[in-house]
Design a protein around this motif. Sequence first.
Motif, PDB file in Angstrom:
ATOM      1  N   ALA A 195      26.636  52.276  46.355  1.00 40.08           N
ATOM      2  CA  ALA A 195      27.261  53.698  46.966  1.00 40.08           C
ATOM      3  C   ALA A 195      25.789  54.172  47.540  1.00 40.08           C
ATOM      4  O   ALA A 195      26.002  54.612  48.852  1.00 40.08           O
ATOM      5  CB  ALA A 195      27.867  54.708  46.097  1.00 40.08           C
ATOM      6  N   ALA A 196      24.906  54.150  46.718  1.00 42.79           N
ATOM      7  CA  ALA A 196      23.506  54.841  47.281  1.00 42.79           C
ATOM      8  C   ALA A 196      22.973  54.067  48.568  1.00 42.79           C
ATOM      9  O   ALA A 196      22.382  54.862  49.426  1.00 42.79           O
ATOM     10  CB  ALA A 196      22.728  55.101  46.319  1.00 42.79           C
ATOM     11  N   ALA A 197      23.114  52.635  48.470  1.00 43.29           N
ATOM     12  CA  ALA A 197      22.606  52.163  49.525  1.00 43.29           C
ATOM     13  C   ALA A 197      23.277  52.105  50.800  1.00 43.29           C
ATOM     14  O   ALA A 197      22.867  51.951  51.986  1.00 43.29           O
ATOM     15  CB  ALA A 197      22.617  50.529  49.210  1.00 43.29           C
ATOM     16  N   ARG A 198      24.657  52.466  50.712  1.00 46.85           N
ATOM     17  CA  ARG A 198      25.478  52.990  52.098  1.00 46.85           C
ATOM     18  C   ARG A 198      25.474  54.438  52.561  1.00 46.85           C
ATOM     19  O   ARG A 198      26.198  54.972  53.146  1.00 46.85           O
ATOM     20  CB  ARG A 198      26.934  52.504  51.660  1.00 46.85           C
ATOM     21  N   GLY A 199      24.400  55.204  51.604  1.00 42.72           N
ATOM     22  CA  GLY A 199      24.212  56.479  51.999  1.00 42.72           C
ATOM     23  C   GLY A 199      24.931  57.528  51.266  1.00 42.72           C
ATOM     24  O   GLY A 199      24.759  58.775  51.634  1.00 42.72           O
ATOM     25  N   ALA A 200      25.999  57.255  50.416  1.00 48.67           N
ATOM     26  CA  ALA A 200      26.511  58.349  49.692  1.00 48.67           C
ATOM     27  C   ALA A 200      25.950  58.690  48.592  1.00 48.67           C
ATOM     28  O   ALA A 200      24.966  57.963  47.836  1.00 48.67           O
ATOM     29  CB  ALA A 200      27.899  57.525  49.054  1.00 48.67           C
ATOM     30  N   GLY A 201      25.839  60.351  48.459  1.00 51.51           N
ATOM     31  CA  GLY A 201      25.429  60.712  46.911  1.00 51.51           C
ATOM     32  C   GLY A 201      26.239  60.381  45.674  1.00 51.51           C
ATOM     33  O   GLY A 201      27.531  60.227  46.099  1.00 51.51           O
ATOM     34  N   VAL A 202      25.548  59.844  44.727  1.00 52.36           N
ATOM     35  CA  VAL A 202      26.222  59.697  43.285  1.00 52.36           C
ATOM     36  C   VAL A 202      26.300  60.552  42.361  1.00 52.36           C
ATOM     37  O   VAL A 202      25.401  61.201  41.943  1.00 52.36           O
ATOM     38  CB  VAL A 202      25.686  58.438  43.021  1.00 52.36           C
TER      39      VAL A 202
END
Length: 305
Positions: A195-202
């Motif tokens: 998810a982080a690699a795709r720009g989403a905050g986790v």
Amino acid sequence: METRTLGRTGMQVTAIGYGSMELRGSRVWSGRPVDDGEAGRVLNEVLDQGINFIDTAYSYGEAEALIGRHIGHRRHEYMLATKCGREVIDRGTHDETPHCWNRRFLTDSFDESLRRLNTDYVDLLQLHGPMPEDARSEELVEWLHGLRQAGKVRWIGISSFLPAAPHFIEAGDFDTIQMPYSALERAHEYWIAEAAARGAGVIVRGGVGRGEPGAGLGQEDQWAWWDRAGLDELLAEGESRTSFMLRFTMSHPDVSTIIVGTKNPAHLRDNVAQAGRGALPADVYEEAKRRLTAAGSVPERTRTS
């Protein structure tokens, strides 16, 4: 307190946030009664301790109204996230919270959330656990974008879990994704990084489990992983299991914030103090993961179609 960037939102959020589910009251999900004064004390303590991220939901019983009543006047001090997509149905002795993705319900319930929260916008609106087919058939992303265009929502997110989470991560529609993760629940460890690699905050929930064995909160089976992995051997002198758990979760490099819930200001202050110690030393974190993997607790990499 350490702050981290919440993915593409650019918001700087504290490493631990406040999860308000403990303020839901006794009618929802076997919650405990919550006194108005008690709620006011802990919510103001959240902000006094420097926490700047608060997570709630329409279906969290009394929580939204308590937030609005007690800290609505301090709205500039925190980033506010809520969730939508669950009804609250009176069953006499308790309330049930089934999913409902009807557009009229979503719009009306979100407007009610804003009224309860004593605000005219939220920083983050999250879908509360839909399946991929729900999101597609009801065009939920389009509905969220409409709220953003109307100025009622700054960013859009989703609260999810396996097996649905990989679909939403790969689709890339959401600015944030909320998932469970801890030393006792590693299933989403790989997907946090994706998810982080795709720009989403986790946003992580359950980052300290739900109490140590004997707390009566349904996590006894998960604590078996702790014992099998011999994690007590990795505790620093004087460190509690709960402290280690929090720092383990903080050690995942792609976690933006961990929402921790309590009604007790003293417990809150202790969580803040433990978070202040920072992530585990890298060698301890890796050894903990190695031991857990050897014990059979491994991240899942299941993909959806």
